[in-house]
Design an enzyme around this catalytic site. Structure first.
Site, PDB file in Angstrom:
ATOM      1  N   ARG A   1     -20.929  49.252  -3.919  1.00  0.00           N
ATOM      2  CA  ARG A   1     -22.268  48.659  -3.811  1.00  0.00           C
ATOM      3  C   ARG A   1     -23.239  49.739  -3.347  1.00  0.00           C
ATOM      4  O   ARG A   1     -23.116  50.252  -2.246  1.00  0.00           O
ATOM      5  CB  ARG A   1     -22.239  47.500  -2.816  1.00  0.00           C
ATOM      6  CG  ARG A   1     -21.255  46.394  -3.182  1.00  0.00           C
ATOM      7  CD  ARG A   1     -21.314  45.271  -2.158  1.00  0.00           C
ATOM      8  NE  ARG A   1     -20.377  44.200  -2.475  1.00  0.00           N
ATOM      9  CZ  ARG A   1     -19.148  44.090  -1.962  1.00  0.00           C
ATOM     10  NH1 ARG A   1     -18.713  45.017  -1.104  1.00  0.00           N
ATOM     11  NH2 ARG A   1     -18.360  43.102  -2.292  1.00  0.00           N
TER      12      ARG A   1
ATOM     13  N   ARG B   1     -21.824  50.372  -9.040  1.00  0.00           N
ATOM     14  CA  ARG B   1     -22.683  49.310  -9.538  1.00  0.00           C
ATOM     15  C   ARG B   1     -24.125  49.728  -9.305  1.00  0.00           C
ATOM     16  O   ARG B   1     -24.488  50.088  -8.188  1.00  0.00           O
ATOM     17  CB  ARG B   1     -22.402  47.991  -8.809  1.00  0.00           C
ATOM     18  CG  ARG B   1     -23.243  46.825  -9.351  1.00  0.00           C
ATOM     19  CD  ARG B   1     -22.967  45.527  -8.607  1.00  0.00           C
ATOM     20  NE  ARG B   1     -23.431  45.575  -7.229  1.00  0.00           N
ATOM     21  CZ  ARG B   1     -23.232  44.608  -6.341  1.00  0.00           C
ATOM     22  NH1 ARG B   1     -22.557  43.536  -6.693  1.00  0.00           N
ATOM     23  NH2 ARG B   1     -23.687  44.718  -5.099  1.00  0.00           N
TER      24      ARG B   1
ATOM     25  N   ASN C   1     -18.002  35.663  -7.062  1.00  0.00           N
ATOM     26  CA  ASN C   1     -18.819  35.036  -6.017  1.00  0.00           C
ATOM     27  C   ASN C   1     -20.075  34.406  -6.611  1.00  0.00           C
ATOM     28  O   ASN C   1     -20.390  33.238  -6.354  1.00  0.00           O
ATOM     29  CB  ASN C   1     -19.201  36.053  -4.940  1.00  0.00           C
ATOM     30  CG  ASN C   1     -18.000  36.526  -4.147  1.00  0.00           C
ATOM     31  OD1 ASN C   1     -16.903  36.002  -4.300  1.00  0.00           O
ATOM     32  ND2 ASN C   1     -18.206  37.513  -3.300  1.00  0.00           N
ATOM     33  N   ASP C   2     -20.818  35.181  -7.408  1.00  0.00           N
ATOM     34  CA  ASP C   2     -22.030  34.649  -8.034  1.00  0.00           C
ATOM     35  C   ASP C   2     -21.706  33.719  -9.196  1.00  0.00           C
ATOM     36  O   ASP C   2     -22.391  32.715  -9.405  1.00  0.00           O
ATOM     37  CB  ASP C   2     -22.925  35.789  -8.524  1.00  0.00           C
ATOM     38  CG  ASP C   2     -23.858  36.298  -7.433  1.00  0.00           C
ATOM     39  OD1 ASP C   2     -24.069  35.572  -6.454  1.00  0.00           O
ATOM     40  OD2 ASP C   2     -24.359  37.431  -7.553  1.00  0.00           O
TER      41      ASP C   2
ATOM     42  N   CYS D   1     -13.699  41.045  -9.468  1.00  0.00           N
ATOM     43  CA  CYS D   1     -13.956  41.318  -8.063  1.00  0.00           C
ATOM     44  C   CYS D   1     -14.490  40.062  -7.414  1.00  0.00           C
ATOM     45  O   CYS D   1     -14.733  39.056  -8.067  1.00  0.00           O
ATOM     46  CB  CYS D   1     -14.929  42.483  -7.894  1.00  0.00           C
ATOM     47  SG  CYS D   1     -16.543  42.209  -8.624  1.00  0.00           S
TER      48      CYS D   1
END
Length: 593
Positions: free
Chosen positions: A299, A335, A457-458, A505
């Site tokens: 990240r 990313r 997650n999203d 992920c």
């Protein structure tokens, strides 16, 4: 029974039994609140400036004298120095001193409250929790203003360290071998306290409401960082139970750590790459120590936070280059910026949106701020020649965004050639699949990228229409919902039909109840927090693809979440009782059924 039991968020697994030792209890309740005369305003502002300068000097000294065990945390201390040097916060405090004619301590409290309200509106967990860094630095300045020591007294014997909050600079003078565990009032899953505890491989619980009110120095306590509980003055029966549980957990940890560097390969030879998600260099040591085969998600947002100006290309290049070199040939996937108006990039903080989660964020934000985007792309491309690197765009909703991003990438490559700079011409480029629209067009997207990375997650939140941080609807956050499982399978199938790899992920990757299902889909790689790697690898190495495919078929025949959860519990828990004994203690099994 224990005198008291208080709860928090477990961020580094384990059990610790010992005496409590408090540092930096919250100062705010005892802060003087005074009005001052007009002729004292300037001297009060100068007192603030001196306190900030002293706090910065302390941190610089700490950074230069970090013990070996914490040497990797220099970057965190640098970020805290940057917060203190940020003129916005100081200007806000001085404004309160000047306009309200109040003392510096009170003015600082008001400025911090303003900052807290701004951060509270942020949707992203990681960015929202960065308010803890600001609070920590405010505490340092308050200590200076009030003439208090911010250091630690000598510790005799091994202790459980309790605090309102902790930073690496707070513990730099400690003999870390004397700390059995951490617990703090502040913090969340991505707080620096958790990163620090995982680096030191000791149990930690954060976000403990009532920590400072319910425990006193020297009290005997048990830290249960499996379930997120602190037992104060436990009974003999509880002490015996937790001593036995501690021994079992430590034995289990040693056994899985012994083989964590073996590949993630099933009994019948199906190989799954097991990577890690990180945001800080401080976590690289844990990735390598726990057997990570690469970094599946780096990240990049942290480099843009807590600073008054954007990072330069050279700053980013050096950071990305260092990461590639440290990983020494193991894959690193950068990313690109997942920023937006809800994530307080200071240069764009004036943007206001009613629903930031559905607004100008991630790749959309970058495509509207192309100069910033190009700077990052240049740095990634240049750094990629120093290792085994890839890059991916977040929150791609369809072909249009993908093609626009690739057009910018093409322009950057042209610029680098013209500038005569060495860069990775053929760096693999992928996308994060985290929107339902990307799932439904996965077959089309797969033809124009080198790989997929499913951001569960999203994806779960956008697919089910829930915010898992909202306590009123968080029960609807179900990783094994039929819609979620079918979406993941659709993406995996589309990727493989186009001959590209697909990774996954997010928290699902480290959930032992989900991993056999993902194996049944023939996922190519999993990326998770470093500490989860040994246990997940062990599960992979003890199963077969036939078992996983059979389980997947049975699950896809189920129509409801309840039936899927029950089937998973009955089959996987029975199949891996030892592995899931400790994992299951992290879950609310009642919620699963």
């Amino acid at each position: 029974m224990a005198k008291k039991v208080i709860t928090g968020i477990p961020v580094s697994s384990g059990i610790a039994i010992g005496k409590a030792f408090f540092m930096n209890r919250r100062l705010y309740g005892a802060i003087p609140r005074q009005s001052i005369a007009q002729d004292l305003v300037e001297s009060e502002a100068e007192r603030l400036r001196q306190a900030v300068d002293c706090a910065i000097s302390d941190l610089v000294a700490v950074r230069e004298d970090l013990p070996k065990e914490l040497s990797d945390h220099a970057l965190l201390i640098d970020s805290h120095i940057t917060i203190l040097r940020d003129p916005k916060l100081s200007k806000s405090v001085v404004k309160y001193i000047t306009t309200m004619q109040i003392n510096a301590e009170w003015a600082l409290l008001k400025a911090i409250k303003d900052t807290e309200e701004t951060f509270a509106a942020i949707k992203d967990d990681y960015i929202r929790e960065r308010i803890q860094d600001v609070r920590l630095m405010a505490d340092r300045v308050l200590s200076k203003l009030m003439g208090l020591s911010s250091g630690l007294t000598a510790i005799e014997g091994r202790i459980i360290l309790l605090a309102h909050d902790l930073a690496p600079s707070d513990t730099a003078g400690l003999e870390v071998d004397k700390i059995m565990a951490f617990s703090t009032t502040e913090g969340g899953k991505t707080s620096h306290t958790g990163i620090l505890a995982r680096t030191l491989q000791i149990p930690a619980i954060v976000g403990v409401s009532g920590l400072e009110d319910n425990i006193t120095d020297g009290e005997f306590i048990i830290i249960d960082a499996l379930k997120g509980r602190i037992l104060v003055e436990p009974s003999e029966e509880e002490l015996a139970h937790y001593t036995e549980l501690q021994n079992r957990f430590e034995t289990y940890q040693k056994s899985i750590h012994r083989n964590c560097h073996l590949p993630g390969e099933t009994i019948d030879g199906f190989r799954v790459a097991v990577h890690s998600n990180i945001e800080l260099f401080e976590e690289v040591a844990a990735v390598l120590d726990y057997g990570g085969e690469g970094i599946g998600l780096f990240r990049t947002e942290y480099s843009y936070m807590n600073r008054p100006s954007l990072p330069t290309e050279e700053e980013l290049y050096e950071e990305y280059k260092e990461l590639a070199e440290i990983m020494d040939g193991k894959k690193v996937t950068y990313r690109t910026l997942d920023l937006g108006s809800d994530k307080l990039l200071s240069q764009h903080a004036q943007i206001s949106e009613r629903n930031p989660a559905l607004g100008l964020r991630s790749i959309r934000f970058c495509l509207q701020h192309k100069d910033m985007f190009k700077t990052q792309l240049r740095a990634i491309l240049r750094a990629a020649v120093h290792g085994n690197c890839a890059m991916m765009y977040p929150m791609i909703s369809g072909l249009r965004e993908l093609r626009e991003a690739n057009k910018v990438l093409f322009e950057v490559k042209q610029d680098l050639r013209r500038d005569g700079l060495h860069f990775a011409e053929n760096i693999p480029v992928g996308i994060m699949v985290e929107l339902p629209s990307a799932v439904m067009t996965a077959e089309l997207l797969a033809r124009e990228v080198d790989f997929f990375s499913i951001g569960t997650n999203d994806l779960i939140q956008y697919s089910l229409g829930i915010d898992r941080t909202n306590k009123d609807v968080s029960y609807l956050y179900q990783p094994l919902h039929p819609a979620v499982l079918r979406s993941i399978k659709m993406v995996v199938d589309a990727a493989h039909q186009s001959g590209i790899e697909v990774s996954l992920c997010g928290e699902v990757a480290s959930d032992p109840f989900c991993v056999p299902i993902l194996l049944g889909m023939q996922i190519d790689s999993l990326s998770m927090n470093p500490q989860a790697i040994p246990g997940i690898k062990r599960i992979i190495r003890q199963t077969t693809m036939d078992e996983c495919k059979t389980l997947l078929r049975r699950i896809l025949d189920c129509r409801t979440v309840m039936k899927i959860n029950r089937l998973v519990m009955d089959s996987i828990f029975t199949r891996f009782p030892e592995e899931l004994t400790f994992y299951s203690s992290l879950l609310d099994l009642d919620d699963m059924v």
